[in-house]
Scaffold this active site. Structure first.
Site, PDB file in Angstrom:
ATOM      1  N   LYS A 195     -65.290 -55.361 -12.922  1.00  0.00           N
ATOM      2  CA  LYS A 195     -64.233 -55.609 -13.911  1.00  0.00           C
ATOM      3  C   LYS A 195     -64.433 -56.987 -14.548  1.00  0.00           C
ATOM      4  CE  LYS A 195     -59.226 -56.113 -14.155  1.00  0.00           C
ATOM      5  NZ  LYS A 195     -57.941 -55.886 -13.531  1.00  0.00           N
ATOM      6  N   GLU A 201     -70.957 -61.393  -5.172  1.00  0.00           N
ATOM      7  CA  GLU A 201     -71.820 -60.429  -4.472  1.00  0.00           C
ATOM      8  C   GLU A 201     -72.469 -59.463  -5.472  1.00  0.00           C
ATOM      9  OE1 GLU A 201     -68.678 -61.195  -3.819  1.00  0.00           O
ATOM     10  OE2 GLU A 201     -68.139 -60.890  -1.711  1.00  0.00           O
ATOM     11  N   GLY A 255     -58.541 -53.288 -10.217  1.00  0.00           N
ATOM     12  CA  GLY A 255     -59.814 -52.893  -9.615  1.00  0.00           C
ATOM     13  C   GLY A 255     -59.683 -51.699  -8.681  1.00  0.00           C
ATOM     14  N   ARG A 256     -58.671 -51.714  -7.813  1.00  0.00           N
ATOM     15  CA  ARG A 256     -58.549 -50.640  -6.821  1.00  0.00           C
ATOM     16  C   ARG A 256     -57.995 -49.346  -7.417  1.00  0.00           C
ATOM     17  NH1 ARG A 256     -55.688 -55.151  -5.866  1.00  0.00           N
ATOM     18  NH2 ARG A 256     -53.430 -55.126  -5.863  1.00  0.00           N
ATOM     19  N   GLU A 341     -54.736 -54.188  -0.015  1.00  0.00           N
ATOM     20  CA  GLU A 341     -54.840 -55.230  -1.046  1.00  0.00           C
ATOM     21  C   GLU A 341     -53.572 -55.240  -1.903  1.00  0.00           C
ATOM     22  OE1 GLU A 341     -57.956 -55.488  -4.374  1.00  0.00           O
ATOM     23  OE2 GLU A 341     -58.874 -56.748  -2.862  1.00  0.00           O
ATOM     24  N   HIS A 372     -62.604 -38.898  19.296  1.00  0.00           N
ATOM     25  CA  HIS A 372     -63.486 -39.379  20.362  1.00  0.00           C
ATOM     26  C   HIS A 372     -63.691 -40.878  20.264  1.00  0.00           C
ATOM     27  CE1 HIS A 372     -64.335 -35.267  21.598  1.00  0.00           C
ATOM     28  NE2 HIS A 372     -64.255 -34.993  20.308  1.00  0.00           N
ATOM     29  N   LYS A 500     -63.167 -66.769  -1.307  1.00  0.00           N
ATOM     30  CA  LYS A 500     -64.214 -66.821  -2.342  1.00  0.00           C
ATOM     31  C   LYS A 500     -64.539 -68.274  -2.664  1.00  0.00           C
ATOM     32  CE  LYS A 500     -62.959 -62.769  -5.097  1.00  0.00           C
ATOM     33  NZ  LYS A 500     -62.425 -62.318  -6.361  1.00  0.00           N
TER      34      LYS A 500
END
Ligand code: F6P
Length: 536
Positions: A195, A201, A255-256, A341, A372, A500
């Site tokens: 965005k 990263e 973003g999400r 978030e 499990h 960040k």
């Protein structure tokens, strides 16, 4: 907080303090309960009957929703008001899948640009697929620019679909190292999904892959393999992406919540345009329900109210998401971002401390694998963990017995959480096996299950793009309702900023011979040890 809202909160927490408030089994004596606490929206059935919501509790929660003005807040979102107040932005991911002309921000027709971009994406996919030159698409992105598209592509991709999709998110070079050997640069399209087009990263990996393409194909040809999905058109140009391969969106897409925007291009490239279009249509179907259903029928709101009951009423601080469908393996990871978030907030929209618990920890794995690993804690741990159990009635494979076993396990988990196992039953079982009385008494406490542990079952007839769109949108709207109920801004994420910034400051200190900065003693010692281990 308005007086009526305060009173509504008190009513809910007061009911939760009453004896037996968390009991579910007594409520099950009502034969009509399953039907009365089951709702449908679109193709999705949600059974809330295996929770301790009673008629009285539900009425108090609905009153809370009215007092908090949840549906009025929903309408403000749909009108394009700047409800993301800390960033001064509208929240219009519904426009990404809505009909033409349906959503505006101020004077602007938000839907017009959405449909223009969708048409450009569709035409691009058609060109790529017709030429047949690209077999693989690598989506470089992180958080919302990775999790949603990755989750959907994994859920929807079938053999024979146009391209293979790969998702590179972590700046850890091992991720690229593991991926690159299976890729031919001449046949690989690289999408840089960001965005902001500044996320460290993503940009580090984008440079890595641009170098890889340039090294193999030369600078001129490499450009043809690069695509950008971003709101930052200036930065995409500077990075060298040809203008016709840049697909934009606006800052009113969080973003999400962005998998429906240009950020979803990898889904369309890998699975085909029709699949992506069906995903949007499914989400739109859930939007229509959310925008029109009254409080007591509104599925996202009802799920949000159950969460309020669990978190603020009963003090359950986490929730498990258990999709009984391997194709939904990344669904819990996507929800982790969408929910945590959004709702990991401790101040209200007005900047005051929230006087109660907000977003729970969300985690999950597909069933039966979860059974499990961590399900032990759900059955016998000290604090109940409500579970969302997602079942899909009809599989897309022919292994009928496997599917029956999968469904039986999903249903059994919910039943076991509810029923538990008392001493009479456990004793009888051990006696039938001929165990000695002392051994029975010693083992008994370990083999008891308290029961009355809540779960919500979501049932899909089958998993396809349309039903997946409905499912994801259902949770998006649930998150919106929780934001309104807790009076927090569900659409900012200032909490990720500090880390960040500190990473940016730390980075130069990890170079050989670098000067150490000022840190707490623990960080200083760790930096020194890392430098020693790295020989510099
Ligand atoms: O750091 C958090 C975050 O801002 C998320 O909200 C977002 O989804 C992710 O980073 C990626 O951001 P971008 O798409 O701008 O690279």
């Amino acid at each position: 907080m308005a007086h009526s809202a305060e009173a509504a909160w008190e009513r809910v927490t007061g009911l939760a303090r009453e004896a037996g408030a968390s009991a579910i089994r007594p409520l099950m004596a009502d034969p009509s309960r399953a039907a009365r606490f089951t709702r449908r929206a679109g193709d999705i059935l949600v059974d809330l009957s295996k929770t301790s919501l009673s008629d009285t509790v539900l009425e108090a929660l609905l009153e809370l929703a009215r007092a908090q003005g949840v549906l009025a807040a929903r309408d403000a979102m749909a009108r394009g008001e700047a409800i993301n107040a800390t960033e001064g932005r509208a929240v219009l991911h519904m426009a990404l899948r809505g009909p033409r002309g349906a959503f505006r921000t101020g004077q602007e027709d938000a839907s017009a640009e959405v449909h223009e971009t969708l048409e450009a994406m569709r035409a691009f996919c058609a060109r790529v697929h017709a030429r047949g030159r690209f077999t693989d698409v690598v989506n470089i992105g992180i958080g919302g620019s990775d999790l949603g598209p990755q989750m959907a592509a994994r859920a929807l991709w079938r053999h024979g679909m146009p391209m293979r999709a790969h998702y590179l998110s972590n700046v850890d070079g091992h991720a690229w190292e593991a991926m690159r050997h299976g890729l031919d640069p001449a046949r690989t399209l690289v999408l840089v999904a960001s965005k902001t087009f500044t996320t460290a990263e993503t940009m580090a990996n984008a440079h890595l892959l641009r170098d890889w393409l340039r090294g193999a194909l030369g600078e001129a040809e490499a450009g043809a393999h690069l695509v950008a999905l971003s709101t930052n058109l200036k930065a995409t140009r500077e990075f060298g992406v040809p203008e016709e391969q840049v697909f934009g969106f606006r800052d009113w897409v969080g973003g999400r919540f962005s998998m429906w925007s240009a950020i979803g291009l990898s889904i369309a490239l890998a699975c085909g345009w029709d699949v992506f279009a069906a995903l949007l249509a499914g989400a739109r179907r859930m939007d229509e329900h959310f925008l029109s259903a009254p409080e007591a029928e509104n599925l996202p709101l009802l799920m949000a109210l159950a969460e309020v009951w669990h978190v603020d009423g009963l003090g359950y601080g986490s929730r498990a998401v258990l999709p009984y469908d391997e194709r939904l393996a990344r669904f819990p990871a996507h929800l982790q971002q969408v929910e945590m978030e959004s709702l990991g907030k401790r101040v209200t929209l007005g900047g005051l401390p929230v006087p109660r618990a907000t977003g729970p920890v969300v985690f999950g794995e597909p069933g039966t694998n979860a059974q499990h690993s961590f399900m032990q804690l759900l059955h016998q741990g000290t604090t109940p963990v409500p579970a969302d159990i997602v079942l899909v009635a009809r599989p897309d494979h022919g292994f009928e017995e496997n599917h029956r076993e999968l469904l039986a396990n999903g249903l059994a988990q919910a039943e076991a959480l509810l029923r538990g196992r008392d001493a009479t039953e456990v004793r009888a079982e051990m006696e039938a096996k001929g165990m000695a009385p002392e051994a029975i008494e010693a083992l008994l406490p370990h083999r008891l299950f308290p029961g009355d542990r809540p779960s919500t079952t979501l049932l899909l007839p089958h998993l396809d793009a349309n039903t997946l769109g409905q499912l994801v949108a259902l949770y998006e709207h649930k998150v919106f309702c929780l934001g309104a109920l807790w009076s927090v801004n569900a659409f900012d994420q200032w909490g990720v900023e500090l880390g960040k910034q500190l990473a940016g400051a730390l980075l130069p200190e990890l170079a050989p011979g670098a000067k150490a900065g000022a840190h707490d003693p623990s960080t200083t010692a760790l930096i020194a040890e890392i430098l020693r281990l790295r020989g510099g």
